[in-house]
Design an enzyme around this catalytic site. Structure first.
Site, PDB file in Angstrom:
ATOM      1  N   CYS A   1     -14.261   2.384   7.251  1.00 38.71           N
ATOM      2  CA  CYS A   1     -15.607   1.788   7.267  1.00 38.71           C
ATOM      3  C   CYS A   1     -15.467   0.326   6.864  1.00 38.71           C
ATOM      4  O   CYS A   1     -14.653  -0.003   5.996  1.00 38.71           O
ATOM      5  CB  CYS A   1     -16.509   2.520   6.276  1.00 38.71           C
ATOM      6  SG  CYS A   1     -18.107   1.734   5.990  1.00 38.71           S
TER       7      CYS A   1
ATOM      8  N   CYS B   1     -19.280 -13.765  -6.821  1.00 34.40           N
ATOM      9  CA  CYS B   1     -20.301 -13.283  -5.895  1.00 34.40           C
ATOM     10  C   CYS B   1     -21.675 -13.849  -6.262  1.00 34.40           C
ATOM     11  O   CYS B   1     -22.628 -13.684  -5.515  1.00 34.40           O
ATOM     12  CB  CYS B   1     -20.390 -11.757  -5.980  1.00 34.40           C
ATOM     13  SG  CYS B   1     -18.948 -10.922  -5.341  1.00 34.40           S
TER      14      CYS B   1
ATOM     15  N   ASP C   1       0.792  -1.211   0.000  1.00 31.87           N
ATOM     16  CA  ASP C   1       0.000   0.000   0.000  1.00 31.87           C
ATOM     17  C   ASP C   1       0.838   1.283   0.000  1.00 31.87           C
ATOM     18  O   ASP C   1       0.418   2.278   0.560  1.00 31.87           O
ATOM     19  CB  ASP C   1      -0.938   0.001   1.218  1.00 31.87           C
ATOM     20  CG  ASP C   1      -2.121   0.941   1.041  1.00 31.87           C
ATOM     21  OD1 ASP C   1      -2.381   1.371  -0.086  1.00 31.87           O
ATOM     22  OD2 ASP C   1      -2.773   1.264   2.050  1.00 31.87           O
TER      23      ASP C   1
HETATM   24  C1  B12 Z   1      -7.154   4.120  -3.380  1.00 31.42           C
HETATM   25  C2  B12 Z   1      -7.434   3.045  -2.373  1.00 31.42           C
HETATM   26  C3  B12 Z   1      -8.607   3.153  -1.627  1.00 31.42           C
HETATM   27  C4  B12 Z   1      -9.700   4.168  -1.957  1.00 31.42           C
HETATM   28  C5  B12 Z   1     -10.466   3.658  -3.190  1.00 31.42           C
HETATM   29  C6  B12 Z   1     -10.794   2.148  -3.087  1.00 31.42           C
HETATM   30  C7  B12 Z   1     -11.117   1.453  -4.391  1.00 31.42           C
HETATM   31  N1  B12 Z   1     -11.896   0.398  -4.306  1.00 31.42           N
HETATM   32  O1  B12 Z   1     -10.662   1.839  -5.444  1.00 31.42           O
HETATM   33  C8  B12 Z   1     -10.479   4.198  -0.610  1.00 31.42           C
HETATM   34  C9  B12 Z   1      -9.883   5.302   0.250  1.00 31.42           C
HETATM   35  C10 B12 Z   1     -11.974   4.419  -0.738  1.00 31.42           C
HETATM   36  C11 B12 Z   1     -10.100   2.852  -0.017  1.00 31.42           C
HETATM   37  C12 B12 Z   1     -10.865   2.204   0.934  1.00 31.42           C
HETATM   38  C13 B12 Z   1     -10.531   0.968   1.479  1.00 31.42           C
HETATM   39  N2  B12 Z   1      -9.369   0.303   1.329  1.00 31.42           N
HETATM   40 CO1  B12 Z   1      -8.023   0.817   0.049  1.00 31.42          CO
HETATM   41  N3  B12 Z   1      -6.695   1.100  -1.255  1.00 31.42           N
HETATM   42  C14 B12 Z   1      -6.540   1.973  -2.203  1.00 31.42           C
HETATM   43  C15 B12 Z   1      -5.270   1.688  -3.005  1.00 31.42           C
HETATM   44  C16 B12 Z   1      -4.166   2.636  -2.524  1.00 31.42           C
HETATM   45  C17 B12 Z   1      -5.427   1.810  -4.533  1.00 31.42           C
HETATM   46  C18 B12 Z   1      -6.673   1.108  -5.091  1.00 31.42           C
HETATM   47  C19 B12 Z   1      -6.890   1.476  -6.532  1.00 31.42           C
HETATM   48  O2  B12 Z   1      -5.967   1.499  -7.319  1.00 31.42           O
HETATM   49  N4  B12 Z   1      -8.141   1.792  -6.890  1.00 31.42           N
HETATM   50  C20 B12 Z   1      -8.478   2.131  -8.249  1.00 31.42           C
HETATM   51  C21 B12 Z   1      -9.381   1.041  -8.830  1.00 31.42           C
HETATM   52  C22 B12 Z   1      -9.813   1.324 -10.260  1.00 31.42           C
HETATM   53  O3  B12 Z   1      -8.600  -0.107  -8.867  1.00 31.42           O
HETATM   54  P1  B12 Z   1      -9.159  -1.530  -8.401  1.00 31.42           P
HETATM   55  O4  B12 Z   1     -10.081  -1.393  -7.265  1.00 31.42           O
HETATM   56  O5  B12 Z   1      -7.987  -2.425  -8.304  1.00 31.42           O
HETATM   57  O6  B12 Z   1     -10.065  -1.840  -9.672  1.00 31.42           O
HETATM   58  C23 B12 Z   1      -9.977  -3.039 -10.362  1.00 31.42           C
HETATM   59  C24 B12 Z   1     -11.284  -3.738 -10.461  1.00 31.42           C
HETATM   60  O7  B12 Z   1     -12.318  -2.780 -10.508  1.00 31.42           O
HETATM   61  C25 B12 Z   1     -11.080  -4.526 -11.707  1.00 31.42           C
HETATM   62  N5  B12 Z   1     -12.281  -4.587 -12.483  1.00 31.42           N
HETATM   63  C26 B12 Z   1     -12.819  -3.658 -13.247  1.00 31.42           C
HETATM   64  N6  B12 Z   1     -13.923  -4.104 -13.822  1.00 31.42           N
HETATM   65  C27 B12 Z   1     -14.102  -5.379 -13.417  1.00 31.42           C
HETATM   66  C28 B12 Z   1     -15.084  -6.284 -13.706  1.00 31.42           C
HETATM   67  C29 B12 Z   1     -15.032  -7.539 -13.097  1.00 31.42           C
HETATM   68  C30 B12 Z   1     -16.088  -8.507 -13.428  1.00 31.42           C
HETATM   69  C31 B12 Z   1     -13.999  -7.855 -12.185  1.00 31.42           C
HETATM   70  C32 B12 Z   1     -13.954  -9.148 -11.494  1.00 31.42           C
HETATM   71  C33 B12 Z   1     -12.990  -6.915 -11.891  1.00 31.42           C
HETATM   72  C34 B12 Z   1     -13.060  -5.671 -12.525  1.00 31.42           C
HETATM   73  O8  B12 Z   1     -10.073  -3.872 -12.508  1.00 31.42           O
HETATM   74  C35 B12 Z   1      -9.639  -2.711 -11.824  1.00 31.42           C
HETATM   75  C36 B12 Z   1      -8.190  -2.456 -12.058  1.00 31.42           C
HETATM   76  O9  B12 Z   1      -7.351  -3.368 -11.350  1.00 31.42           O
HETATM   77  C37 B12 Z   1      -4.969   0.189  -2.607  1.00 31.42           C
HETATM   78  C38 B12 Z   1      -3.496  -0.158  -2.544  1.00 31.42           C
HETATM   79  C39 B12 Z   1      -2.916  -0.355  -3.950  1.00 31.42           C
HETATM   80  N7  B12 Z   1      -1.804   0.248  -4.225  1.00 31.42           N
HETATM   81  O10 B12 Z   1      -3.537  -1.051  -4.748  1.00 31.42           O
HETATM   82  C40 B12 Z   1      -5.664   0.065  -1.222  1.00 31.42           C
HETATM   83  C41 B12 Z   1      -6.386  -1.264  -0.915  1.00 31.42           C
HETATM   84  C42 B12 Z   1      -7.243  -1.611  -2.095  1.00 31.42           C
HETATM   85  N8  B12 Z   1      -7.245  -0.890   0.201  1.00 31.42           N
HETATM   86  C43 B12 Z   1      -7.393  -1.814   1.079  1.00 31.42           C
HETATM   87  C44 B12 Z   1      -8.260  -1.702   2.196  1.00 31.42           C
HETATM   88  C45 B12 Z   1      -8.052  -2.691   3.334  1.00 31.42           C
HETATM   89  C46 B12 Z   1      -9.283  -0.715   2.224  1.00 31.42           C
HETATM   90  C47 B12 Z   1     -10.481  -0.644   3.202  1.00 31.42           C
HETATM   91  C48 B12 Z   1     -11.048  -2.008   3.575  1.00 31.42           C
HETATM   92  C49 B12 Z   1     -10.074   0.163   4.474  1.00 31.42           C
HETATM   93  C50 B12 Z   1     -11.239   0.470   5.401  1.00 31.42           C
HETATM   94  N9  B12 Z   1     -11.772  -0.494   6.114  1.00 31.42           N
HETATM   95  O11 B12 Z   1     -11.654   1.610   5.494  1.00 31.42           O
HETATM   96  C51 B12 Z   1     -11.480   0.224   2.379  1.00 31.42           C
HETATM   97  C52 B12 Z   1     -12.403  -0.650   1.530  1.00 31.42           C
HETATM   98  C53 B12 Z   1     -13.382   0.097   0.691  1.00 31.42           C
HETATM   99  C54 B12 Z   1     -13.794  -0.741  -0.528  1.00 31.42           C
HETATM  100  N10 B12 Z   1     -14.995  -1.283  -0.519  1.00 31.42           N
HETATM  101  O12 B12 Z   1     -12.982  -0.878  -1.459  1.00 31.42           O
HETATM  102  C55 B12 Z   1      -6.589  -3.064   0.724  1.00 31.42           C
HETATM  103  C56 B12 Z   1      -7.524  -4.154   0.165  1.00 31.42           C
HETATM  104  C57 B12 Z   1      -7.140  -5.598   0.444  1.00 31.42           C
HETATM  105  C58 B12 Z   1      -8.106  -6.567  -0.199  1.00 31.42           C
HETATM  106  N11 B12 Z   1      -8.518  -7.600   0.512  1.00 31.42           N
HETATM  107  O13 B12 Z   1      -8.517  -6.431  -1.334  1.00 31.42           O
HETATM  108  C59 B12 Z   1      -5.568  -2.481  -0.342  1.00 31.42           C
HETATM  109  C60 B12 Z   1      -5.154  -3.446  -1.445  1.00 31.42           C
HETATM  110  C61 B12 Z   1      -4.316  -2.028   0.463  1.00 31.42           C
HETATM  111  C62 B12 Z   1      -3.391  -3.190   0.814  1.00 31.42           C
HETATM  112  N12 B12 Z   1      -2.188  -3.217   0.275  1.00 31.42           N
HETATM  113  O14 B12 Z   1      -3.726  -4.076   1.556  1.00 31.42           O
HETATM  114  N13 B12 Z   1      -8.960   2.370  -0.550  1.00 31.42           N
HETATM  115  S1  SF4 Z   2     -21.424  -9.103  -0.114  1.00 33.80           S
HETATM  116 FE1  SF4 Z   2     -20.616  -8.194  -2.000  1.00 33.80          FE
HETATM  117  S2  SF4 Z   2     -18.529  -8.992  -2.175  1.00 33.80           S
HETATM  118 FE2  SF4 Z   2     -19.615 -10.300  -0.690  1.00 33.80          FE
HETATM  119  S3  SF4 Z   2     -20.418 -11.987  -1.920  1.00 33.80           S
HETATM  120 FE3  SF4 Z   2     -22.037 -10.452  -1.778  1.00 33.80          FE
HETATM  121  S4  SF4 Z   2     -21.747  -9.201  -3.633  1.00 33.80           S
HETATM  122 FE4  SF4 Z   2     -19.864 -10.360  -3.346  1.00 33.80          FE
HETATM  123  S1  SF4 Z   3     -18.874   3.525   2.482  1.00 29.40           S
HETATM  124 FE1  SF4 Z   3     -18.412   1.700   3.689  1.00 29.40          FE
HETATM  125  S2  SF4 Z   3     -19.871   0.210   2.882  1.00 29.40           S
HETATM  126 FE2  SF4 Z   3     -19.745   1.819   1.339  1.00 29.40          FE
HETATM  127  S3  SF4 Z   3     -18.118   1.150  -0.056  1.00 29.40           S
HETATM  128 FE3  SF4 Z   3     -17.157   2.471   1.455  1.00 29.40          FE
HETATM  129  S4  SF4 Z   3     -16.361   1.007   2.991  1.00 29.40           S
HETATM  130 FE4  SF4 Z   3     -17.933  -0.093   1.788  1.00 29.40          FE
END
Ligand code: B12
Ligand code: SF4
Ligand code: SF4
Length: 374
Positions: free
Chosen positions: A237, A184, A130
């Site tokens: 969250c 899912c 991260d």
């Molecule tokens: C920016 C970021 C955030 C942002 C945006 C999150 C997001 N979902 O994009 C915010 C601040 C909201 C956030 C929140 C959280 N985060 Co964060 N975050 C990051 C970070 C730094 C970058 C993520 C990123 O690049 N996002 C941009 C999007 C476009 O990328 P992506 O989600 O990978 O998107 C992919 C999919 O959408 C996929 N895709 C697209 N279309 C489709 C279609 C299908 C069918 C499928 C299967 C896939 C798919 O392709 C995309 C490109 O890879 C990473 C660390 C890292 N360097 O990766 C941690 C990371 C994702 N976060 C993490 C965590 C723990 C959290 C939280 C749980 C923390 C919390 N409890 O508050 C929350 C969870 C919220 C959530 N529901 O995602 C962990 C997740 C671990 C895991 N099990 O996956 C990471 C990996 C950090 C780590 N090294 O452990 N985070």
């Molecule tokens: S709660 Fe969301 S991530 Fe978990 S199985 Fe259902 S759709 Fe998939």
């Molecule tokens: S607001 Fe909470 S429940 Fe909604 S996507 Fe972000 S971490 Fe998940």
């Protein structure tokens, strides 16, 4: 012993919970998704995701000689104790212990050193968790650590989604691991429960609406229409993970560093947070935890919102003191908002006393409107 087996054994010896390997090639499809995602504005104000030539899908831009990515899974889950009541705010499970960036950086270094010692030669590598703009989830998925859930996190059986992802990019050529299949299905529970509708049907999250972004990454005012939706969450969250069937019956972490006794724990006293008077005091209290990210301004802002949402009884003196004395405009604005929620007469007198002064210093139209009736 072959190198893949050796690496796996070293990872487990050091306490990592799962390990997988993929090639260090660019992820073209994921990159397209990423670009589309940010073009929609979903990255909000996260500067490291908005750079002009993003390296997120390109490990060779981090290490030009890269041949493989070793992805490592670290279970951080601990069961939260029951809600201690309105005077407390909730911390997301990933942040209840020590700062994972620091803990894992050190662990990955040990991992790399142990591999070198065992294979008897130096190799080029970069390791992190991260802390670089790399699509860690996509590399983890390709390494066989799990599959994408609709909440956008990686899901693994048996760990669910409460885990950190780390990686070691290196010039080692290693046999890759098979991807895990999983889906899912028809489930939409995470999307349905999200209070701010931050999740869509396409595995995408609009960060601007996510409570995790609003309370941690966002440095400004929290939009007025989202404040009540934040409920008790003072930092991060977990709602979309708590509802997920893949997170039922998961094991708690073995990592002492990520247990609540090592850090800030699952519930923070709002009174303690709202009493922090200086950046130094804030730093001394939280410097070993992930809670430093929003700085004093962000954490006090969040605590004020939670106090207003929960009508915390014991923080009125702190809120009133902050309304009168706090120079930070973001904190003061959220404190006034919190006070405006209390039915208490003294609280609304304070809001009307300071609203005029506050409005003189504010330019946000919506905020000016909120206090115009006081
Ligand atoms: C920016 C970021 C955030 C942002 C945006 C999150 C997001 N979902 O994009 C915010 C601040 C909201 C956030 C929140 C959280 N985060 Co964060 N975050 C990051 C970070 C730094 C970058 C993520 C990123 O690049 N996002 C941009 C999007 C476009 O990328 P992506 O989600 O990978 O998107 C992919 C999919 O959408 C996929 N895709 C697209 N279309 C489709 C279609 C299908 C069918 C499928 C299967 C896939 C798919 O392709 C995309 C490109 O890879 C990473 C660390 C890292 N360097 O990766 C941690 C990371 C994702 N976060 C993490 C965590 C723990 C959290 C939280 C749980 C923390 C919390 N409890 O508050 C929350 C969870 C919220 C959530 N529901 O995602 C962990 C997740 C671990 C895991 N099990 O996956 C990471 C990996 C950090 C780590 N090294 O452990 N985070
Ligand atoms: S709660 Fe969301 S991530 Fe978990 S199985 Fe259902 S759709 Fe998939
Ligand atoms: S607001 Fe909470 S429940 Fe909604 S996507 Fe972000 S971490 Fe998940």
């Amino acid at each position: 012993m072959d190198i893949k087996q050796l690496i796996t054994e070293i990872a487990f010896d050091l306490g990592f919970d799962a390990v997988g390997i993929t090639v260090a090639d660019d992820l073209e499809k994921s990159n397209e998704h990423f670009i589309r995602w940010r073009e929609k504005g979903f990255a909000g104000d996260m500067k490291y995701l908005l750079r002009e030539n993003p390296i997120n899908a390109k490990p060779k831009q981090i290490l030009p000689e890269a041949k493989s990515v070793i992805s490592l899974l670290v279970n951080y889950y601990t069961e939260p104790p029951s809600d201690p009541g309105a005077n407390y705010g909730r911390v997301a499970a990933y942040a209840v212990g020590l700062d994972y960036h620091k803990v894992l950086r050190k662990k990955i270094r040990q991992f790399q050193e142990k591999i070198e010692k065992n294979i008897g030669k130096h190799f080029l590598s970069r390791g992190f968790s991260d802390s670089v703009p790399l699509l860690e989830k996509s590399f983890a998925r390709n390494s066989g650590l799990g599959f994408f859930g609709k909440h956008t996190l990686i899901i693994n059986k048996p760990f669910g989604s409460y885990f950190f992802i780390c990686e070691l990019i290196s010039d080692l050529e290693i046999e890759t691991t098979h991807e895990i299949s999983g889906t899912c299905g028809q489930c939409t529970r995470c999307k349905d429960i999200c209070p701010t509708s931050a999740l869509d049907n396409e595995y995408q999250l609009d960060a601007r609406l996510c409570i995790s972004y609003l309370t941690i990454e966002n440095k400004e005012n929290i939009p007025l229409e989202l404040r009540e939706k934040i409920g008790p969450w003072v930092f991060g969250c977990d709602l979309c993970q708590m509802i997920c069937p893949y997170n039922k019956e998961i094991k708690s972490t073995n990592w002492e560093e990520f247990k609540p006794e090592s850090g800030a724990s699952h519930w923070l006293s709002l009174k303690e947070i709202l009493s922090i008077k200086s950046e130094k005091e804030f730093h001394d209290k939280f410097c070993h935890t992930p809670l430093t990210r929003p700085k004093r301004s962000g954490l006090l802002r969040n605590a004020a919102v939670v106090a207003g949402n929960r009508l915390a009884e014991n923080v009125l003196p702190e809120l009133i003191w902050l309304a009168e004395n706090e120079p930070d405009l973001v904190i003061r604005e959220h404190v006034l908002w919190a006070l405006s929620k209390y039915p208490d007469r003294k609280a609304s007198q304070i809001v009307s006393k300071f609203a005029t002064r506050h409005c003189e210093e504010q330019s946000d139209e919506a905020i000016l409107l909120t206090y115009s009736h006081f």
